[in-house]
Design a protein around this motif. Structure first.
Motif, PDB file in Angstrom:
ATOM      1  N   UNK A   1       9.278  14.855  49.358  1.00  0.00           N
ATOM      2  CA  UNK A   1      10.477  14.169  49.857  1.00  0.00           C
ATOM      3  C   UNK A   1      11.284  15.042  50.828  1.00  0.00           C
ATOM      4  N   UNK A   2      11.008  16.321  50.858  1.00  0.00           N
ATOM      5  CA  UNK A   2      11.727  17.215  51.771  1.00  0.00           C
ATOM      6  C   UNK A   2      10.972  17.461  53.074  1.00  0.00           C
ATOM      7  N   UNK A   3       9.678  17.222  53.053  1.00  0.00           N
ATOM      8  CA  UNK A   3       8.855  17.571  54.219  1.00  0.00           C
ATOM      9  C   UNK A   3       7.979  16.387  54.611  1.00  0.00           C
ATOM     10  N   UNK A   4       8.053  15.999  55.883  1.00  0.00           N
ATOM     11  CA  UNK A   4       7.211  14.923  56.404  1.00  0.00           C
ATOM     12  C   UNK A   4       6.519  15.436  57.657  1.00  0.00           C
ATOM     13  N   UNK A   5       5.257  15.082  57.812  1.00  0.00           N
ATOM     14  CA  UNK A   5       4.529  15.473  59.019  1.00  0.00           C
ATOM     15  C   UNK A   5       3.950  14.230  59.656  1.00  0.00           C
ATOM     16  N   UNK A   6       4.303  13.984  60.900  1.00  0.00           N
ATOM     17  CA  UNK A   6       3.704  12.891  61.662  1.00  0.00           C
ATOM     18  C   UNK A   6       2.778  13.531  62.685  1.00  0.00           C
ATOM     19  N   UNK A   7       1.483  13.301  62.517  1.00  0.00           N
ATOM     20  CA  UNK A   7       0.535  13.960  63.403  1.00  0.00           C
ATOM     21  C   UNK A   7      -0.588  13.002  63.761  1.00  0.00           C
ATOM     22  N   UNK A   8      -1.244  13.256  64.867  1.00  0.00           N
ATOM     23  CA  UNK A   8      -2.385  12.443  65.258  1.00  0.00           C
ATOM     24  C   UNK A   8      -3.666  13.254  65.326  1.00  0.00           C
TER      25      UNK A   8
END
Ligand code: MV4
Length: 687
Positions: free
Chosen positions: A374-381
């Protein structure tokens, strides 16, 4: 909601007219909503993540965007063939192209975005300002009327008072802008700004504005439905930019009072309603030190930095876009919306901060990302093994953190960046870390000049290699080989380029010598800059421990290797991640990457690279050439400007010398590696 729409068209299948992280991001929400997804791919993207994640994928052409992701006809055709009844354009590419939105409409395909009239209304800064003025949105004092005569423009600049900023009506991304500090510099700046505007946008309509010296960039996220309802989802501060590219974004904007937030939000919603806006939109404002805010431009798309808004509001903006496009009313009213905590996003790029942030292409040999929660999000392709190509934006990932307070979020970011390890391409991770820990950033002293202002300290990247790093590399190499030897080829030692084996006999203490270079960069394209050469490490194996020595210092240690995790125990345990490919080892310790490569005689030839030809570092277009044949140049003197992937790069003299020939002129296209000019360095021995 007050009104009902009886004209709802369910979206069953969405074609995503985009690629990379945003395509993956959109697919994630489509899966959640049980809507089928169709990806598009070019030659370069055959095995890309967005293709793997989508339910279906359609090939649309060659790698250059102009032959694939920008081809409206091919995209519409793909939607028809797959039966998609809606298209999500993401950001960039065709997302703010009203012609494309119109073509979707003409083909009975829902464009997940605003009506074409709203895109058109915001396309020109002059027209947008007229509209905003009527909606009572504050504008920077300035001039945006039709009379474009030199005399009138000069008179208006004088009336506004210097310094003024000239802006091309169709400009963007910092192009077609000139700062003018006095009346006697006005005409030359006007002329060159108009020339640039004609060349870039085919139109030289000019606006003049009072120049705001140290503004912040604060933008309001709005959302509207087809029934005339609108809300704002608070604001983002995007002041940390480099050459008009956002680097860090956060929400909420530090220091904004509730009163000012509401005033800006209400202003933006009123403005959106005045153009019958539908869907996600962003109003960009310049904010002065006294809290005055001025409309800059409106973006009629979902923005790169939307995740920080999602983290503080708990809403899914892609879901909101889809529901709005189907004709549903907004899911809540302004009163229902609130925000919680603080979110920060950094854009992790494959680029070389040490070399003017040039994009770094090649294979991502190694990718380790922090754990998501809930503290860390990664949006990657991308994932390990994927290529960063020359064709598209070299962003590797967006790293988003959230915590209850801004300082909590900064701490989360610091830790997450230390867990973010990339090898094979260069990255801006250390640069991002330096910003995140900068005192002015921590104290929220933000302005659009932040990076410029702190440039030297932000670029003070690792140079602190030490004997222990060479020792770690030797231990890693030894452990790797002995791990391998236990279950494979016993002759490995002899073939290894790494080490000479001295010993392993029964009656002498076995020891091995390793030799390394320290490289400043290390990527799969083979770029390297060697800082130290031929540093020897001797490992001597005793009954329970290893004695490791390098340049006179010696430690006694134990070492453990589990996959990519090396632990070296001396007085305390030092844990690190290690990536190895070819003859290169990279140690990731506390957010810093140390690149070591096997020293061997053939890599040590003292070449003189400064004589001969200077080549283009990437595919691009020559914008300007400052020198001509016969001219003497100083080391580091700018020779030419190359534009690639929307950014300008200055090519500089590698040393002093004389230009003997220039092969390209402004406007020419040049290929990666092609000779740009011939250059002779003086003979230093004076012969
Ligand atoms: C300004 C400004 C100061 N005063 N306008 C840069 C890009 C374009 N969208 C608007 N920009 C600016 N307009 C006035 N009247 C300063 C900038 C500016 C800037 C704005 C937002 C984010 C980063 C920026 C970096 C440099 C200049």
């Amino acid at each position: 909601m007050t009104s009902q729409n009886n004209n709802i068209i369910p979206i069953k299948k969405v074609l995503i007219a985009n690629r990379g992280e945003i395509a993956c991001r959109i697919i994630r929400t489509l899966s959640k909503l049980d809507i089928d997804s169709v990806a598009l791919y070019s030659d370069a993207d055959k095995t890309a993540q967005h293709v793997k994640l989508a339910d279906e994928a359609v090939y649309i052409g060659a790698s250059p965007a102009a032959e694939s992701y920008l081809c409206a006809d091919k995209i519409i055709d793909a939607a028809k063939r797959t039966g998609a009844n809606a298209i999500h354009p993401g950001y960039g590419f065709l997302s703010e192209n009203s012609g494309f939105a119109k073509t979707c409409e003409d083909n009975n395909i829902i464009f997940i975005g605003p009506p074409t009239s709203a895109i058109d209304a915001m396309g020109s800064k002059a027209a947008a300002k007229d509209i905003m003025e009527k909606a009572d949105v504050p504008l920077v004092p300035g001039y945006h009327e039709k009379d474009q005569s030199d005399e009138r423009l000069l008179a208006e600049a004088t009336k506004i008072g210097y310094p003024v900023l000239l802006k091309a009506a169709l400009g963007g991304g910092g192009k077609g802008m000139r700062l003018v500090t006095s009346a006697d510099e006005f005409q030359e700046n006007l002329d060159s700004c108009k020339r640039e505007a004609i060349a870039s946008f085919g139109d030289d309509f000019m606006l003049i504005e009072k120049y705001i010296t140290e503004p912040r960039h604060v933008e309001i996220q709005v959302f509207c439905d087809q029934l005339g309802n609108g809300v704002y989802l608070f604001e983002r501060d995007c002041s940390i930019q480099r050459r008009h590219q956002k680097v860090i974004e956060e929400a909420p904007a530090p220091g904004l009072s509730d009163e000012l937030r509401k005033r800006m939000g209400d202003t933006a919603v009123k403005a959106a309603k005045s153009i019958n806006y539908v869907g996600a939109g962003t109003f960009e404002f310049l904010m002065d030190k006294d809290g005055s805010f001025y409309f800059m431009e409106m973006n009629t798309r979902l923005q790169v930095e939307h995740p920080v808004t999602e983290k503080i509001t708990g809403q899914d903006l892609v879901e909101w876009q889809i529901r709005a496009a189907e004709g549903h009313p907004l899911p809540c009213t302004q009163e229902d919306l609130s925000f919680n905590g603080h979110a920060i996003e950094v854009r992790v790029y494959a680029e070389t901060p040490e070399n003017e942030f040039l994009p770094s292409t090649g294979k991502i040999q190694y990718l380790r990302t922090p754990e998501e929660n809930k503290h860390v999000r990664i949006d990657s392709g991308v994932t390990q093994g994927d290529e960063v190509s020359v064709y598209y934006d070299p962003m590797i990932a967006k790293l988003i953190v959230w915590d209850k307070t801004r300082s909590g979020a900064i701490h989360r970011m610091d830790k997450a960046l230390k867990e973010f390890c990339v090898n094979g391409v260069n990255t801006n991770i250390e640069f991002l870390s330096n910003i995140n820990s900068n005192d002015d950033f921590v104290n929220a002293k933000l302005s659009t000049h932040f990076i410029e202002h702190h440039n030297d300290s932000l670029l003070a990247l690792k140079k602190d290699i030490d004997n222990k790093h060479y020792i770690y590399a030797a231990l890693y190499q030894h452990m790797l080989e002995s791990n391998n030897k236990n279950n494979s080829d016993p002759s490995l030692d002899q073939q290894s380029p790494w080490a000479s084996v001295n010993g392993w006999s029964l009656n002498t203490t076995p020891s091995r010598v390793f030799r390394f270079n320290h490289d400043l960069v290390n990527n799969s394209e083979g770029d390297s800059q060697t800082a130290e050469k031929n540093i020897a490490v001797t490992l001597t194996f005793e009954s329970n421990t290893i004695v490791a020595s390098c340049r006179g210092s010696s430690i006694q240690c134990e070492a453990y290797l589990k996959d990519d995790e090396l632990t070296v125990i001396t007085g305390h345990a030092q844990r690190m991640y290690v990536s190895q490919f070819d003859e290169k080892i990279t140690l990731f310790i506390d957010g810093k990457a140390y690149h070591l490569s096997a020293y061997s005689a053939e890599f040590s030839a003292e070449g003189d690279d400064d004589n001969g030809q200077l080549t283009a570092p990437m595919n691009g277009r020559i914008v300007d050439v400052f020198v001509s044949a016969g001219e003497s140049v100083e080391p580091d003197q700018p020779l030419a400007i190359l534009e690639a992937m929307k950014m300008e790069h200055t090519i500089r003299a590698p040393s002093g010398g004389v230009i003997s020939e220039v092969f390209y002129a402004p406007g020419d296209l040049i290929d990666d590696g092609a000779p740009l000019l011939a250059f002779e360095a003086p003979n230093e021995k004076g012969e």
